[in-house]
Design an enzyme around this catalytic site. Structure first.
Site, PDB file in Angstrom:
ATOM      1  N   LYS A 129       5.743  12.849  11.312  1.00 52.13           N
ATOM      2  CA  LYS A 129       6.114  11.555  11.115  1.00 52.13           C
ATOM      3  C   LYS A 129       5.195  10.801  12.288  1.00 52.13           C
ATOM      4  CE  LYS A 129       8.439   8.213   9.054  1.00 52.13           C
ATOM      5  NZ  LYS A 129       8.859   7.962   7.558  1.00 52.13           N
ATOM      6  N   ASP A 169       5.352   3.352   6.100  1.00 49.93           N
ATOM      7  CA  ASP A 169       6.799   3.398   6.332  1.00 49.93           C
ATOM      8  C   ASP A 169       6.942   1.810   6.972  1.00 49.93           C
ATOM      9  OD1 ASP A 169       9.424   5.114   7.016  1.00 49.93           O
ATOM     10  OD2 ASP A 169       9.255   3.794   8.660  1.00 49.93           O
TER      11      ASP A 169
HETATM   12  P1  NDP Z   1       9.171  -2.523   5.305  1.00 48.95           P
HETATM   13  O1  NDP Z   1       8.588  -2.806   6.548  1.00 48.95           O
HETATM   14  O2  NDP Z   1       8.422  -2.704   4.018  1.00 48.95           O
HETATM   15  O3  NDP Z   1      10.658  -3.261   5.372  1.00 48.95           O
HETATM   16  C1  NDP Z   1      11.535  -3.209   6.267  1.00 48.95           C
HETATM   17  C2  NDP Z   1      12.494  -4.283   5.815  1.00 48.95           C
HETATM   18  O4  NDP Z   1      13.586  -4.276   6.865  1.00 48.95           O
HETATM   19  C3  NDP Z   1      11.963  -5.930   6.401  1.00 48.95           C
HETATM   20  O5  NDP Z   1      12.657  -6.480   5.080  1.00 48.95           O
HETATM   21  C4  NDP Z   1      12.449  -6.056   7.776  1.00 48.95           C
HETATM   22  O6  NDP Z   1      12.559  -7.335   7.780  1.00 48.95           O
HETATM   23  C5  NDP Z   1      13.764  -5.411   7.688  1.00 48.95           C
HETATM   24  N1  NDP Z   1      13.884  -4.662   9.228  1.00 48.95           N
HETATM   25  C6  NDP Z   1      13.102  -3.684   9.802  1.00 48.95           C
HETATM   26  N2  NDP Z   1      13.578  -3.364  11.008  1.00 48.95           N
HETATM   27  C7  NDP Z   1      14.634  -4.370  11.033  1.00 48.95           C
HETATM   28  C8  NDP Z   1      15.531  -4.596  12.171  1.00 48.95           C
HETATM   29  N3  NDP Z   1      15.764  -3.839  13.274  1.00 48.95           N
HETATM   30  N4  NDP Z   1      16.714  -5.245  11.968  1.00 48.95           N
HETATM   31  C9  NDP Z   1      16.894  -5.788  10.612  1.00 48.95           C
HETATM   32  N5  NDP Z   1      15.986  -5.777   9.744  1.00 48.95           N
HETATM   33  C10 NDP Z   1      14.725  -4.895   9.826  1.00 48.95           C
HETATM   34  O7  NDP Z   1       9.747  -1.070   5.391  1.00 48.95           O
HETATM   35  P2  NDP Z   1      10.169  -0.025   4.318  1.00 48.95           P
HETATM   36  O8  NDP Z   1      10.785  -0.769   3.096  1.00 48.95           O
HETATM   37  O9  NDP Z   1       8.934   0.850   3.768  1.00 48.95           O
HETATM   38  O10 NDP Z   1      11.136   1.006   4.888  1.00 48.95           O
HETATM   39  C11 NDP Z   1      12.450   0.785   5.145  1.00 48.95           C
HETATM   40  C12 NDP Z   1      13.343   2.005   5.273  1.00 48.95           C
HETATM   41  O11 NDP Z   1      13.023   2.844   4.274  1.00 48.95           O
HETATM   42  C13 NDP Z   1      12.975   2.766   6.685  1.00 48.95           C
HETATM   43  O12 NDP Z   1      13.924   3.070   7.301  1.00 48.95           O
HETATM   44  C14 NDP Z   1      11.899   3.625   6.240  1.00 48.95           C
HETATM   45  O13 NDP Z   1      11.816   4.664   7.038  1.00 48.95           O
HETATM   46  C15 NDP Z   1      12.870   3.969   4.840  1.00 48.95           C
HETATM   47  N6  NDP Z   1      11.812   4.669   3.966  1.00 48.95           N
HETATM   48  C16 NDP Z   1      10.778   4.298   3.468  1.00 48.95           C
HETATM   49  C17 NDP Z   1       9.819   4.822   2.431  1.00 48.95           C
HETATM   50  C18 NDP Z   1       8.563   4.120   2.109  1.00 48.95           C
HETATM   51  O14 NDP Z   1       8.223   4.765   1.065  1.00 48.95           O
HETATM   52  N7  NDP Z   1       8.435   3.043   2.556  1.00 48.95           N
HETATM   53  C19 NDP Z   1      10.265   6.316   2.265  1.00 48.95           C
HETATM   54  C20 NDP Z   1      11.437   6.694   2.653  1.00 48.95           C
HETATM   55  C21 NDP Z   1      12.392   5.822   3.580  1.00 48.95           C
HETATM   56  P3  NDP Z   1      11.316  -8.469   8.193  1.00 48.95           P
HETATM   57  O15 NDP Z   1      11.152  -8.763   6.528  1.00 48.95           O
HETATM   58  O16 NDP Z   1      12.069  -9.621   8.659  1.00 48.95           O
HETATM   59  O17 NDP Z   1      10.585  -7.843   8.862  1.00 48.95           O
END
Ligand code: NDP
Length: 449
Positions: A129, A169
């Protein structure tokens, strides 16, 4: 943290001593070690070869300076990370996260989880990662491009089709992967599609990779429902986040007959009883890069924006935390269970605190851990690597079918392993044990390295 069995506690104490202040990493290690007692009792060779201790120590940790110039001409400095955790099963594989909260402890927790998740997919990929404390929010496209170029100017020497294959991510989506790939190609003068996954379709990306994590979580829950003779039909679902994972989870829930009545972002949450309007959410998040306030404003009377409390207060049958680590605590778990939630599956990595997991389990809420439920993203990344290696490109339908088969396989493997080790129905223990055994056997075969 509750104490582990004697042997596991000794290993955990050493992890605490070697990695001070890395709370998220400690939490992720504790969660896995907690499941391994019965495995170690059955397979003494794992103890003799110090497999668990070796697994907890990354093979390589890279930290580097990322200098870049913002639009006003000011020089900015961020910190870049790549933790190459375990390559017993294949090249290191795992995403890059750009978020101000990123530090070594976060990257190590994600890399550690990734080892077991990748093993569960059954694909030949190790765990790693990376990321940076860079915050893309509010930055222009040109700034994001300059940052990505500077980041890759160091990272390129550590990655490769047979070495380490990053993906996206939090904060790293199609735009960032494009800039990163472009810089790699420029520096090396080689068109090596296999060095990154999550690429755009115009330059070697796979169909369904963008959708895969969100779709995969919903496929996993669909299997949990089927195992109990049920389906998504008519179910109320709450999703946290509104990023990549959340949006495609919403799409698939709606396709399978459920309704997502609420989602959130870092500024608040929105309740939309008729079902989240995905086209509008995509427009707000992907095109305008705005907040849920904008969504609520454009959606009109159907949606209610909340900026106090949190999304877990909205009653639901199924909860899919899909934002970030430790976003759902014991208090939230109590509210969810009281409101009738029956299934919780982690779309994000480690979004549910250990206390909350315990509460949910005691209350009879079926719990699916991220390393199983959200493995569809990395599994489809492995399918992208397969297509790149064979210079092939599969249809959407074929790739989605493969994703569905992989998620079904992971689901069944978790349940069968849990049954075999005396913890029937416990998806967490099943995932940890099945992932561990796969990696541990390969580590034993490869000798002490
Ligand atoms: P994105 O950046 O696309 O979206 C993240 C979302 O979560 C956004 O809506 C963001 O809000 C919100 N967010 C992030 N940090 C915080 C926080 N501290 N408090 C509140 N809301 C928060 O990321 P992903 O969708 O890609 O990833 C989301 C999760 O899924 C992570 O844990 C990641 O590790 C996991 N994951 C992702 C994969 C992938 O293929 N993308 C694969 C497997 C796991 P805002 O819109 O306001 O920024």
């Amino acid at each position: 943290m509750p104490s582990l069995g004697e042997k596991m506690q000794d290993i955990y104490d050493e992890v605490l001593w070697r990695n001070p202040g890395e709370q998220e990493f400690h939490q992720a290690v504790h969660e896995v070690l907690d499941s391994l007692g019965p495995v170690m009792a059955k397979h003494p060779s794992y103890t003799d070869a110090a497999v668990v201790t070796r697994l907890c120590e990354p093979e390589r940790q890279i930290i580097f300076r990322v200098p870049w110039v913002d639009d006003a001409g000011t020089v900015r400095i961020n910190r870049g990370f790549r933790v190459e955790f375990n390559s017993a099963l294949g090249p290191y594989k795992g995403g890059l996260r750009f978020h101000p909260s990123v530090y070594l402890g976060v990257v190590k927790f994600l890399g550690f989880e990734q080892i077991f998740k990748n093993a569960l997919t059954g694909m030949p990929i190790g765990g790693g990662k990376g990321g940076s404390d860079f915050d893309p929010k509010g930055r222009s496209d040109a700034e994001v491009m300059r940052f990505c170029q500077s980041f890759m100017t160091e990272l390129y020497r550590h990655i490769g089709e047979y070495t380490d294959v990053p993906a996206g991510d939090i904060g790293v989506g199609g735009r960032e992967i494009g800039y990163l790939f472009g810089q790699y190609k420029r520096i090396t003068n080689r068109y090596e599609s296999g060095i990154l996954t999550g690429k755009g379709h115009s330059f070697g990306g796979s169909q369904v990779r963008t959708e895969a994590t969100g779709y995969g979580v919903v496929f996993f829950v669909d299997e949990m429902l089927h195992a109990n003779g049920d389906s998504f039909d008519g179910k109320r679902v709450v999703v946290s986040g509104s990023g990549n994972v959340a949006r495609y989870a919403i799409e698939k829930v709606h396709a399978l007959g459920g309704t997502v009545v609420a989602c959130s972002d870092s500024t608040g949450y929105v309740v939309d009883e008729k079902g989240i309007d995905l086209a509008l959410l995509n427009e707000v998040k992907e095109v305008r890069r705005g907040t849920l306030a904008e969504y609520a404003g454009l959606r009109g009377a159907d949606a209610r924006l909340a900026t106090s409390g949190n999304v877990w207060q909205v009653p639901c049958d199924i909860a899919l935390p899909s934002a970030t680590q430790n976003e759902l605590d014991a208090e939230d778990a109590t509210v969810l269970a009281r409101n009738g939630c029956r299934i919780l599956a982690e779309g994000a990595n480690m979004p549910v605190t250990p206390d909350a997991v315990k509460l949910l389990t005691t209350a009879g809420v079926a719990f699916a851990p991220g390393k199983a439920a959200n493995a569809g993203g990395v599994a489809t990344s492995a399918l992208e690597m397969q297509q790149n290696a064979s210079r092939d490109s599969w249809s959407f339908e074929h790739t989605e079918r493969r994703l569905g088969e992989i998620m079904r396989g992971i689901h069944d493997r978790c349940l069968e392993t849990a049954e075999e080790y005396g913890v029937p129905g416990n998806y967490s223990a099943g995932a940890n044990i099945a992932g561990f055994i796969q990696v541990a056997d390969a580590m034993l075969a490869l000798g002490v390295i």
